[in-house]
Every structure is written in structure tokens, then in C-alpha cells.
Design an enzyme around this catalytic site. Structure first.
Site, PDB file in Angstrom:
ATOM      1  N   SER A 154       3.751  82.103 -26.722  1.00 12.38           N
ATOM      2  CA  SER A 154       4.347  82.383 -27.967  1.00 12.38           C
ATOM      3  C   SER A 154       3.265  81.977 -28.987  1.00 12.38           C
ATOM      4  O   SER A 154       2.487  81.479 -28.677  1.00 12.38           O
ATOM      5  CB  SER A 154       5.526  81.324 -28.235  1.00 12.38           C
ATOM      6  OG  SER A 154       5.863  80.897 -29.545  1.00 12.38           O
ATOM      7  N   TYR A 167       8.376  72.415 -27.106  1.00 16.81           N
ATOM      8  CA  TYR A 167       8.347  73.789 -26.730  1.00 16.81           C
ATOM      9  C   TYR A 167       6.869  74.585 -26.839  1.00 16.81           C
ATOM     10  O   TYR A 167       6.314  75.206 -26.210  1.00 16.81           O
ATOM     11  CB  TYR A 167       9.422  74.603 -27.503  1.00 16.81           C
ATOM     12  CG  TYR A 167       9.397  76.137 -27.299  1.00 16.81           C
ATOM     13  CD1 TYR A 167       9.928  76.916 -26.258  1.00 16.81           C
ATOM     14  CD2 TYR A 167       8.327  77.103 -28.215  1.00 16.81           C
ATOM     15  CE1 TYR A 167       9.740  77.898 -26.147  1.00 16.81           C
ATOM     16  CE2 TYR A 167       8.924  78.248 -28.192  1.00 16.81           C
ATOM     17  CZ  TYR A 167       9.347  78.668 -26.891  1.00 16.81           C
ATOM     18  OH  TYR A 167       9.195  80.103 -26.789  1.00 16.81           O
ATOM     19  N   LYS A 171       3.971  76.013 -24.665  1.00 18.88           N
ATOM     20  CA  LYS A 171       3.655  77.419 -24.634  1.00 18.88           C
ATOM     21  C   LYS A 171       1.830  77.271 -24.520  1.00 18.88           C
ATOM     22  O   LYS A 171       1.301  78.465 -24.118  1.00 18.88           O
ATOM     23  CB  LYS A 171       3.999  78.034 -25.798  1.00 18.88           C
ATOM     24  CG  LYS A 171       5.566  78.493 -25.589  1.00 18.88           C
ATOM     25  CD  LYS A 171       5.653  79.295 -24.450  1.00 18.88           C
ATOM     26  CE  LYS A 171       7.232  79.801 -24.266  1.00 18.88           C
ATOM     27  NZ  LYS A 171       7.297  80.645 -23.179  1.00 18.88           N
TER      28      LYS A 171
END
Length: 263
Positions: A154, A167, A171
Site C-alpha cells: 500500500s 496497518y 504494509k
């Protein structure tokens, strides 16, 4: 209607979390490029719904529906990972491409407010499960020769996104996993790369794309002045997993609409 280019003709691909969003878009594009495709999700109803849509695509392209298969797979469960790989090999005779797309983000807010349980779930699903799935697939990718692994990271790996810090950390870890596995797997003829989408309009990203204040903020850093569409991730994924990228490994391709990013 014809195949997009047949760049994955004869290949067998497994794509996790591929019944919606970016994963589904990649599965659809791989199918159009000639690959046999195995999709997966944690829920059978999602698998069934996605297969129904993909069969319609196959019909339009005169592709046999037998080129498609779907399985329930919770990537965090060892037994599900084993079944996903074993059933793919059993049905199609091998495995050439693994796309690890599954990810979760159960916590929203400041990263220092994320509790241990939520942080563990994020890292277990987004990073550890990706690694363990690669280990499960490795013998089959080696046997097939010229195998390819693609992690879906991401823009958050490079540019922390407000509210989803944990998160984003997971990533970023995928970038390191890509580099390390690429170095070790090269001798097996397996390439390992990473795709880092920008902010793509999916159900997963609705807290960002569906928020007016957030949209106004992000338009200031996206030169193309729009969020991405899931289908726009299919092309970059095909490139990285096809022979067009035969001398590319250990790399991350940014598909962000021009967001400036660096580690």
C-alpha cells in the site's frame, strides 16, 4: 471479445482475498490474460458470488469456465493455507503465480491506542500469513519453474495514513519481506515483487474515500486528482507476474496516481 494479450497463458495463479476490490480486479485481469485462476475468501458466499461474475467474463472471452476455481481460505489458519495450495495443484496440476492480497485493519485511530490483540491480528494476517503462504507454495513454484510471487502492499507503507498506522506498519514490513525472499528465491527461478496501490475506491477504503474531509485532504497530494479504480491495479499486477518483468525481482511498483513517496 478476445484475451487482453495472453501474457499469462498456461499459468496457474492463486490470489488471496480475491472476491472483491483489488484482489477481484487482479483475478479478472489474470483470467483475461490466459491464466487459470483460483480465488479465495473467508466466506463461501463471497467465493460463490465472485465466481459467478468471473464465469460471465470467461463466457464473453470464450474461456472455459473450468479455468476458474474458488476456495474458502482464512489465510491466518494453517489448515486453510494448506488446502488452498494443495487443492490448486490437484485441480490444475501445478502452481506458477501466488498473489498475496489478504489484509485486515481492525483498529482505527492513533497507533499508540491500538491494543495488543488488534496489533497482533494485523501483523499475523498481513505479514506472517503472507510469509507462511509463500513457504507452503514454494515447492510447487520451484517445480513449475519460472514462478512468481506478488505481495500487495500500500501507499501506506511509505506514507502513513491517518487512523490506520498499525496497518501501514504491516504494509511496510511487506517491502522488507519482498526484498529478502527475492534474494533467497532467485536461485530457484522464482521472482518476488510487490505492488503498492494508492488510495483505491473499494469497500475496504470507504472510511477514507467516503469521507468528505479526507477526500479534500488527499486530493492535495494526489496529482491525478482522483482515487484509483480497482481495475487499474490489474495491469501492474500482470506486468510483475509475467515474462515482461522477467528481469525484475525484489522491487515494489507504485500505482498511486502520482503521490510522492519514499522511505
Amino acid at each position: 471479445m478476445a484475451l487482453s494479450g495472453g501474457r499469462l497463458l498456461g499459468k496457474v495463479s492463486v490470489i488471496t482475498a480475491s472476491t472483491d476490490g483489488i484482489g477481484f480486479a487482479i483475478a479478472k485481469r489474470f483470467l483475461k490474460e490466459g491464466s487459470k485462476v483460483v480465488i479465495s475468501s473467508r466466506k463461501q458466499q463471497n467465493v460463490d458470488s465472485a465466481l459467478e461474475k468471473l464465469v460471465k467474463v470467461a463466457d464473453e472471452l470464450n474461456i472455459p469456465p473450468t479455468n476458474l476455481h474458488g476456495l474458502v481460505c482464512h489465510v491466518g489458519k494453517s489448515e486453510d493455507r494448506v488446502i488452498l495450495v494443495d487443492e490448486t495443484v490437484k485441480k490444475f496440476g501445478g502452481l506458477n503465480i501466488l498473489v498475496s492480497n489478504a489484509a485486515v485493519s481492525p483498529a482505527f485511530g492513533n497507533i499508540y491506542d491500538v491494543d495488543e490483540k488488534a496489533f497482533d491480528k494485523i501483523m499475523d494476517t498481513n505479514v506472517q500469513a503472507s510469509f507462511l503462504l509463500c513457504k507452503e507454495a514454494l515447492p510447487h513454484l520451484r517445480k513449475a519453474g519460472n514462478g512468481s510471487i506478488l505481495f500487495v502492499s500500500s501507499i501506506g507503507a511509505y506514507l502513513p495514513l491517518p487512523g490506520v498506522g498499525a496497518y501501514c506498519v504491516s504494509k511496510t514490513a511487506l517491502l522488507g519481506l519482498t526484498k529478502n525472499l527475492a534474494t533467497e528465491f532467485a536461485r530457484f527461478g522464482i521472482r518476488v515483487n510487490c505492488l503498492a496501490p494508492g488510495i483505491i475506491k473499494t469497500k475496504f477504503s470507504e472510511p477514507l474515500t467516503g469521507n468528505e474531509a479526507a477526500t479534500e485532504l488527499y486530493m492535495k497530494v494526489i496529482p491525478m486528482q482522483r482515487f484509483g479504480d480497482p481495475d487499474e491495479m490489474g495491469g501492474p499486477a500482470v506486468f510483475l507476474c509475467s515474462d515482461d518483468a522477467s528481469y525484475v525481482t525484489g522491487e515494489t511498483l507504485m500505482a498511486t496516481g502520482g503521490i510522492n513517496s519514499r522511505l
